[in-house]
Each structure stands twice: as structure tokens, then as C-alpha cells.
Design an enzyme around this catalytic site. Sequence first.
Site, PDB file in Angstrom:
ATOM      1  CG  MET A 283      -2.098   0.933   1.122  1.00 23.15           C
ATOM      2  SD  MET A 283      -3.193   0.508  -0.244  1.00 23.15           S
ATOM      3  CE  MET A 283      -4.034   2.080  -0.474  1.00 23.15           C
ATOM      4  N   GLY A 284       2.107   1.108   0.461  1.00 26.14           N
ATOM      5  CA  GLY A 284       3.042   2.228   0.471  1.00 26.14           C
ATOM      6  C   GLY A 284       3.299   2.805  -0.904  1.00 26.14           C
ATOM      7  CG  ASP A 285       3.595   0.256  -4.507  1.00 26.94           C
ATOM      8  OD1 ASP A 285       2.669   0.193  -5.323  1.00 26.94           O
ATOM      9  OD2 ASP A 285       4.073  -0.755  -3.958  1.00 26.94           O
ATOM     10  CD  GLN A 286      -2.209  -1.255  -3.917  1.00 25.16           C
ATOM     11  OE1 GLN A 286      -3.393  -0.931  -3.892  1.00 25.16           O
ATOM     12  NE2 GLN A 286      -1.799  -2.451  -3.550  1.00 25.16           N
ATOM     13  CG  HIS A 307       6.796  -1.464  -7.139  1.00 27.59           C
ATOM     14  ND1 HIS A 307       7.321  -2.676  -6.812  1.00 27.59           N
ATOM     15  CD2 HIS A 307       6.318  -1.592  -8.403  1.00 27.59           C
ATOM     16  CE1 HIS A 307       7.183  -3.509  -7.831  1.00 27.59           C
ATOM     17  NE2 HIS A 307       6.579  -2.873  -8.807  1.00 27.59           N
TER      18      HIS A 307
END
Length: 338
Positions: A283-286, A307
Site C-alpha cells: 500500500m506504500g506505493d499504491q 515501486h
Amino acid sequence: MLEIDGSFGEGGGALVRISTALAALTSTPIKIYNIRANRPKKGLSYQHLTAIKALAKITEAKLEGAEIGSTEIKFTPQKIKGGNFYFDVKTAGSIGLVLQALMIPAAFAEDKTTFKIRGGTDVKWSPPINYLENVTLPLLEKMGYKGKIKLLKRGYYPKGGGIIEARIQPIKRLKPIKLTKTRIKSIKGISHAGRLPLHVAERQARAAQKILQENGLDAEIRIEHSNDTLSPGSGIILWAEGNTRIGASSLGEKGKPAEIVGKEAAEELIRFLEEGAPIDKYMGDQIIPYMSIAGKSIIKTVEFSMHAYTNIHVTEKITGKKFKVKGDLGKPATIECP
């Protein structure tokens, strides 16, 4: 036309998907070159192509170079439109990755949008569809996002054939998110198997529960079993609930014991929880594109991944918003979009 180097940073399909999704959102014409230039199989694969064509469909975009193996595309989007859409990856390529791209602009269409997508629901190197349902969406809902995902049929490698339905309601804006502390109340999960004995899903769940209990954690894991999948397969997803959602998962493979599948997911979740950050590394990249849309947002992630680094680069380039990162690659980090 804004030009983006497709080999930057992580240099994979994520860069292509996020770039075209943000271009669709902002009506920015873009050219992406060097697509997956450093990968053994250069250029676009089926799932990348499906995502790009889907984004072109919902924005009535002019699209050049969109074919298998292409290392350069030009994407000129128009207005985002709602409606009912059906997309087929045609392989076990990830539905989750296609949906990730569509979710960014779809929330800002004039009308509600329904996507029916066929492909792989639980495949390597991509988020399981249950992750998007139980981690991604609940976190985005904190920002005012309105969406639902319904799993109609699972699809495993190599034949795929999974089907999901996603419904996205239009919104005017996103609220900033401020999530730097973790409070966990419960752990839940789903252990699933298709065209395999029921005991495969049960053993995955038991193995995960054993590891979690040894670390003082209880989990409620639902068993799902079906003989309706095109290919045999299995997997497990776990998520922690509280003021946030933190997810971990593992997939079954030929010759890989069910106990190992359960153990991998549980150990990953424990590792994330031990870091004490409320956003897992996936979720850190999403969440990066959504933070730029909302502005005034700050999160702490268990790992600043390549990412995330790549997503920040293309998001800054397309939206003009700037990010501040405190932390190193591969380590816990605080990410801010002032």
C-alpha cells in the site's frame, strides 16, 4: 506531450500503469519510451496492454503503439466517462493490477462506473483481489473514495479465467490522509483453494494461525473452496484491522506444501506489524497517486520500496505535486505530500 522514461527506477509495468492512469486523470498527453527496457521480456505484456487499453476506453483516448512487446506508446486522453465496461486480460495476467490503474481516474468520472474484468485473481507479483478488497479500498475510503469489489470467480495461473466486478462511485475530491501510528484490533484472513482438495485451504489456514498464535495473535480465517476454477491453485491473505489495514499474502505452487504457504503469509504480516508502521509496503506505493490528488497527506510505511520511489517520480512529473521522504529504500519511511 510529456515524455516519461519507462526504464526509470523499478522500470516495470507499474510505471506504465500509474503514468497512464494519472495522464487519464489529468488529461495529459504522454509518451512513454524504454518500456520495461531492462527486463528479460521487454515491452508490454497482456496485462499492461489491457490496463492501457482500458484507460483509453474510459477516456476516449488516442492510443499509439499499444501492442504486445511494444517499448513505446503515446496516450492522449480526453474526458473521463462512467458507464459499464468489460475487459479481458486473455491470460492469467493480474486483474488486480489492471483494476489498480482504472481505480485512479474512475472515481472522478461524471457517472458511476462498473468494471467487469477477466483474468488472474491470485497470481505472482501482483496483489490478490482480496487485498484490494480488504486493504486497498478500506484505506482509500478514509480519504472519501467510494468503491466495492465483488469476486465472482477465482483465476489461477496458467489459465486465469477469474472474474471480478468493481463498482466505483464518482466523487468531487479526496480528503487528505494522515496515518503515522498503528492501532490494531483484530486479524482476519481468507484461505482458498480451487480444483484442489479442501484440506489444502484448511492446512494453509492452520499453519498461519499457529505462527500467529505463537506470536500472541489470534486470527479469524475464512476457508473458501471451489472446483469451478480453470486451473488448480491456492493461496492465503491475512490482514490486520484497526485504525488502518495491513495485509500480507502467499500463493500455493506445485510442490510447495500448504503449511509453507500459510507460514509465509503469517510471517510477513508479523514482520510488518513489528515495524509499527500503519501502511504495509504494498500500500506504500499504491497510495502515492491518491496522496497527490488529495494533498496535505502524510503516511508512515513499513518499507519504502522501489515501486514507491518510482511512483513518486512519475506522480511528481505528471501532477506537479512534490513529495518529501524521510527514510531509505528498503527501510521504514515517512512519506509526505504537503
